[in-house]
Design a protein around this motif. Sequence first.
Motif, PDB file in Angstrom:
ATOM      1  N   ILE A 151       0.864  -1.181   0.000  1.00 47.39           N
ATOM      2  CA  ILE A 151       0.000   0.000   0.000  1.00 47.39           C
ATOM      3  C   ILE A 151       0.900   1.231   0.000  1.00 47.39           C
ATOM      4  CG2 ILE A 151      -1.682   1.320   1.349  1.00 47.39           C
ATOM      5  CD1 ILE A 151      -2.823  -1.380   2.290  1.00 47.39           C
ATOM      6  N   ILE A 152       0.643   2.135  -0.966  1.00 44.29           N
ATOM      7  CA  ILE A 152       1.461   3.345  -1.070  1.00 44.29           C
ATOM      8  C   ILE A 152       0.684   4.604  -0.680  1.00 44.29           C
ATOM      9  CG2 ILE A 152       3.084   2.423  -2.744  1.00 44.29           C
ATOM     10  CD1 ILE A 152       1.422   3.733  -4.966  1.00 44.29           C
ATOM     11  N   GLN A 153      -0.663   4.495  -0.625  1.00 41.72           N
ATOM     12  CA  GLN A 153      -1.490   5.639  -0.224  1.00 41.72           C
ATOM     13  C   GLN A 153      -2.831   5.116   0.284  1.00 41.72           C
ATOM     14  OE1 GLN A 153      -2.164   8.544  -3.303  1.00 41.72           O
ATOM     15  NE2 GLN A 153      -3.523   9.770  -2.023  1.00 41.72           N
ATOM     16  N   VAL A 154      -3.365   5.784   1.317  1.00 43.11           N
ATOM     17  CA  VAL A 154      -4.681   5.435   1.852  1.00 43.11           C
ATOM     18  C   VAL A 154      -5.600   6.619   1.583  1.00 43.11           C
ATOM     19  CG1 VAL A 154      -6.008   4.830   3.911  1.00 43.11           C
ATOM     20  CG2 VAL A 154      -3.659   3.988   3.654  1.00 43.11           C
ATOM     21  N   MET A 155      -6.646   6.388   0.786  1.00 39.38           N
ATOM     22  CA  MET A 155      -7.590   7.467   0.480  1.00 39.38           C
ATOM     23  C   MET A 155      -8.716   7.531   1.515  1.00 39.38           C
ATOM     24  SD  MET A 155      -6.108   6.598  -2.460  1.00 39.38           S
ATOM     25  CE  MET A 155      -6.914   5.775  -3.764  1.00 39.38           C
ATOM     26  N   THR A 156      -9.352   6.406   1.785  1.00 39.34           N
ATOM     27  CA  THR A 156     -10.409   6.375   2.809  1.00 39.34           C
ATOM     28  C   THR A 156     -10.270   5.110   3.640  1.00 39.34           C
ATOM     29  OG1 THR A 156     -12.010   5.256   1.357  1.00 39.34           O
ATOM     30  CG2 THR A 156     -12.105   7.651   1.415  1.00 39.34           C
ATOM     31  N   GLU A 157     -10.673   5.216   4.884  1.00 35.91           N
ATOM     32  CA  GLU A 157     -10.675   4.064   5.773  1.00 35.91           C
ATOM     33  C   GLU A 157     -11.819   3.140   5.389  1.00 35.91           C
ATOM     34  OE1 GLU A 157     -10.954   5.341   9.834  1.00 35.91           O
ATOM     35  OE2 GLU A 157      -9.280   6.733   9.622  1.00 35.91           O
ATOM     36  N   GLY A 158     -11.645   1.881   5.696  1.00 42.59           N
ATOM     37  CA  GLY A 158     -12.726   0.923   5.520  1.00 42.59           C
ATOM     38  C   GLY A 158     -13.381   0.653   6.863  1.00 42.59           C
ATOM     39  N   PHE A 159     -14.455  -0.122   6.847  1.00 46.11           N
ATOM     40  CA  PHE A 159     -15.151  -0.454   8.085  1.00 46.11           C
ATOM     41  C   PHE A 159     -15.667  -1.882   8.033  1.00 46.11           C
ATOM     42  CE2 PHE A 159     -15.204   4.106   8.184  1.00 46.11           C
ATOM     43  CZ  PHE A 159     -15.064   4.409   9.531  1.00 46.11           C
ATOM     44  N   MET A 160     -15.592  -2.544   9.190  1.00 44.61           N
ATOM     45  CA  MET A 160     -16.139  -3.882   9.379  1.00 44.61           C
ATOM     46  C   MET A 160     -17.359  -3.761  10.290  1.00 44.61           C
ATOM     47  SD  MET A 160     -13.986  -6.099   7.895  1.00 44.61           S
ATOM     48  CE  MET A 160     -14.309  -7.676   8.648  1.00 44.61           C
ATOM     49  N   LEU A 161     -18.385  -4.536  10.000  1.00 45.41           N
ATOM     50  CA  LEU A 161     -19.541  -4.652  10.888  1.00 45.41           C
ATOM     51  C   LEU A 161     -19.465  -6.060  11.453  1.00 45.41           C
ATOM     52  CD1 LEU A 161     -22.152  -3.661  12.135  1.00 45.41           C
ATOM     53  CD2 LEU A 161     -23.354  -4.368  10.063  1.00 45.41           C
ATOM     54  N   HIS A 162     -19.020  -6.171  12.688  1.00 44.50           N
ATOM     55  CA  HIS A 162     -18.700  -7.446  13.331  1.00 44.50           C
ATOM     56  C   HIS A 162     -17.653  -8.153  12.470  1.00 44.50           C
ATOM     57  CE1 HIS A 162     -21.705  -6.742  16.379  1.00 44.50           C
ATOM     58  NE2 HIS A 162     -22.581  -6.463  15.433  1.00 44.50           N
ATOM     59  N   ASP A 163     -18.024  -9.231  11.805  1.00 45.94           N
ATOM     60  CA  ASP A 163     -17.047  -9.967  10.998  1.00 45.94           C
ATOM     61  C   ASP A 163     -17.264  -9.781   9.500  1.00 45.94           C
ATOM     62  OD1 ASP A 163     -19.422 -11.319  10.961  1.00 45.94           O
ATOM     63  OD2 ASP A 163     -18.562 -13.314  11.150  1.00 45.94           O
ATOM     64  N   ARG A 164     -18.123  -8.864   9.120  1.00 47.84           N
ATOM     65  CA  ARG A 164     -18.407  -8.615   7.703  1.00 47.84           C
ATOM     66  C   ARG A 164     -17.844  -7.259   7.282  1.00 47.84           C
ATOM     67  NH1 ARG A 164     -24.717 -10.349   6.911  1.00 47.84           N
ATOM     68  NH2 ARG A 164     -24.416 -12.558   7.357  1.00 47.84           N
ATOM     69  N   LEU A 165     -17.368  -7.217   6.049  1.00 48.57           N
ATOM     70  CA  LEU A 165     -16.847  -5.961   5.512  1.00 48.57           C
ATOM     71  C   LEU A 165     -18.017  -5.059   5.139  1.00 48.57           C
ATOM     72  CD1 LEU A 165     -14.225  -4.515   4.682  1.00 48.57           C
ATOM     73  CD2 LEU A 165     -14.572  -5.429   2.386  1.00 48.57           C
ATOM     74  N   LEU A 166     -18.047  -3.894   5.750  1.00 51.15           N
ATOM     75  CA  LEU A 166     -19.094  -2.912   5.460  1.00 51.15           C
ATOM     76  C   LEU A 166     -18.661  -2.053   4.268  1.00 51.15           C
ATOM     77  CD1 LEU A 166     -21.798  -1.977   6.644  1.00 51.15           C
ATOM     78  CD2 LEU A 166     -20.538  -0.417   8.104  1.00 51.15           C
ATOM     79  N   ARG A 167     -17.392  -1.642   4.301  1.00 53.58           N
ATOM     80  CA  ARG A 167     -16.822  -0.870   3.198  1.00 53.58           C
ATOM     81  C   ARG A 167     -15.322  -1.128   3.194  1.00 53.58           C
ATOM     82  NH1 ARG A 167     -16.705   5.577   3.324  1.00 53.58           N
ATOM     83  NH2 ARG A 167     -14.887   5.218   4.621  1.00 53.58           N
ATOM     84  N   PRO A 168     -14.749  -1.452   2.014  1.00 53.86           N
ATOM     85  CA  PRO A 168     -13.296  -1.660   1.968  1.00 53.86           C
ATOM     86  C   PRO A 168     -12.553  -0.328   2.072  1.00 53.86           C
ATOM     87  CG  PRO A 168     -14.210  -1.846  -0.238  1.00 53.86           C
ATOM     88  CD  PRO A 168     -15.379  -1.681   0.711  1.00 53.86           C
ATOM     89  N   ALA A 169     -11.353  -0.387   2.619  1.00 58.11           N
ATOM     90  CA  ALA A 169     -10.487   0.793   2.635  1.00 58.11           C
ATOM     91  C   ALA A 169     -10.012   1.024   1.206  1.00 58.11           C
ATOM     92  CB  ALA A 169      -9.300   0.556   3.557  1.00 58.11           C
ATOM     93  N   GLN A 170     -10.057   2.258   0.766  1.00 62.91           N
ATOM     94  CA  GLN A 170      -9.613   2.586  -0.595  1.00 62.91           C
ATOM     95  C   GLN A 170      -8.152   2.988  -0.541  1.00 62.91           C
ATOM     96  OE1 GLN A 170     -12.534   5.555  -1.686  1.00 62.91           O
ATOM     97  NE2 GLN A 170     -13.893   3.984  -2.509  1.00 62.91           N
ATOM     98  N   VAL A 171      -7.342   2.256  -1.316  1.00 61.13           N
ATOM     99  CA  VAL A 171      -5.896   2.441  -1.237  1.00 61.13           C
ATOM    100  C   VAL A 171      -5.270   2.474  -2.630  1.00 61.13           C
ATOM    101  CG1 VAL A 171      -5.728   1.301   1.015  1.00 61.13           C
ATOM    102  CG2 VAL A 171      -5.474  -0.054  -1.056  1.00 61.13           C
ATOM    103  N   GLY A 172      -4.070   3.052  -2.683  1.00 62.65           N
ATOM    104  CA  GLY A 172      -3.217   2.969  -3.856  1.00 62.65           C
ATOM    105  C   GLY A 172      -2.200   1.865  -3.595  1.00 62.65           C
ATOM    106  N   VAL A 173      -1.858   1.106  -4.642  1.00 62.65           N
ATOM    107  CA  VAL A 173      -0.998  -0.053  -4.488  1.00 62.65           C
ATOM    108  C   VAL A 173       0.212   0.065  -5.409  1.00 62.65           C
ATOM    109  CG1 VAL A 173      -0.916  -2.578  -4.634  1.00 62.65           C
ATOM    110  CG2 VAL A 173      -3.016  -1.455  -3.940  1.00 62.65           C
ATOM    111  N   SER A 174       1.357  -0.359  -4.901  1.00 61.43           N
ATOM    112  CA  SER A 174       2.589  -0.329  -5.684  1.00 61.43           C
ATOM    113  C   SER A 174       2.565  -1.419  -6.757  1.00 61.43           C
ATOM    114  CB  SER A 174       3.794  -0.550  -4.773  1.00 61.43           C
ATOM    115  OG  SER A 174       4.959  -0.660  -5.557  1.00 61.43           O
TER     116      SER A 174
END
Length: 179
Positions: A151-174
Amino acid sequence: MAEPKKEEMGDTLDALAEEGATLEAEIEALRAERDEMRDRFMRALADAENIRKRGERDRREAEQYGGSKLARDMLPVFDNMKRALESISEEQIAANKALIDGIELTMRELLNVFAKHGIEPVVPEVGDAFDPQKHEAMFEAPVPGTKAGDIIQVMTEGFMLHDRLLRPAQVGVSSTPAR
């Protein structure tokens, strides 16, 4: 008394044998019906137990994940408040301390409410490995000193609802190739 004739005795024995065979056939038919009814009863019991278990599981899931639509709708509020707090300059902090303290307090309260309902942030750091289960790659770029998949940049944080992904973190990747 006159003795029954052999013929009559044979007929009586034949009739008794026929009646015995008929009774045996009826008994077998009743046994088969009993076995079928027992099988249907056991299947109905199993179905009822499965329905009870499914209902219990559905109730637990509704309890845990029923608010996921509302939670997903609240994430942009979090994002906007975070961007607002990050954009405040030192001069603005000095001039508007009470207002900024109120915004920070509101942000903390929002995070407390999220935590109370099982919503936890997914906060990757620059240099972490990309995880497609928790991150969404928004772009790839070759960056010296990194390896592909970092990961080279983080645009937005992600969130988990208990054990399920609510929203993935948006990132830039090398995309730097391995050497």
